[in-house]
Motif scaffolding. Structure first.
Motif, short mmCIF file in Angstrom:
data_model
loop_
_atom_site.label_atom_id
_atom_site.label_comp_id
_atom_site.label_asym_id
_atom_site.label_seq_id
_atom_site.Cartn_x
_atom_site.Cartn_y
_atom_site.Cartn_z
N GLN A 26 -3.03 4.27 -1.11
CA GLN A 26 -1.98 4.85 -0.97
C GLN A 26 -2.12 6.23 -0.44
O GLN A 26 -0.99 6.86 0.03
N ASN A 27 -3.17 6.65 0.32
CA ASN A 27 -2.99 7.53 0.95
C ASN A 27 -4.17 7.48 2.18
O ASN A 27 -4.91 6.71 2.32
N LYS A 28 -4.32 8.68 3.31
CA LYS A 28 -5.12 8.37 4.07
C LYS A 28 -6.54 8.42 3.79
O LYS A 28 -7.53 7.45 4.39
N CYS A 38 -5.26 4.46 10.01
CA CYS A 38 -3.84 4.68 9.91
C CYS A 38 -3.07 4.51 11.36
O CYS A 38 -3.37 5.33 12.44
N LYS A 52 -0.36 2.26 2.71
CA LYS A 52 0.30 3.33 3.36
C LYS A 52 -0.67 4.50 3.31
O LYS A 52 -1.11 4.85 2.43
N CYS A 53 -0.67 5.20 4.52
CA CYS A 53 -1.33 6.50 4.68
C CYS A 53 -0.25 7.65 4.46
O CYS A 53 -0.47 8.66 3.73
N SER A 54 1.11 7.69 4.96
CA SER A 54 1.86 8.66 4.67
C SER A 54 3.11 7.87 5.02
O SER A 54 3.41 6.56 4.84
N CYS A 59 -1.95 1.78 6.60
CA CYS A 59 -3.21 1.66 6.59
C CYS A 59 -3.44 0.05 7.35
O CYS A 59 -3.01 -0.82 6.64
#
Length: 62
Positions: A26-28, A38, A52-54, A59
């Protein structure tokens, strides 16, 4: 009663989609920890989107 036959498969697809979306990074930091990278809006060929990274970065993992 006939509408229930149509609503039940839709409900199952909705629940299945919600369960699958919480498994990916859910993040980098999570993406990098799981040996991914990413990518902006898409991934290069051998990689697929796994989370998802942002907002616009996804991802990518093999």
């Amino acid at each position: 009663m006939r509408i229930l036959y149509l609503l039940f498969p839709f409900f199952l697809l909705l629940v299945q989609g919600a369960a699958g979306s919480s498994r990916g990074p859910q993040n980098k930091a999570e993406c990098l920890r799981e040996k991914g990278y990413c990518g902006f809006l898409k991934c290069s060929f051998p990689f697929v989107i796994r989370g998802k990274c942002s907002r616009f970065f996804f991802c990518c993992k093999p």
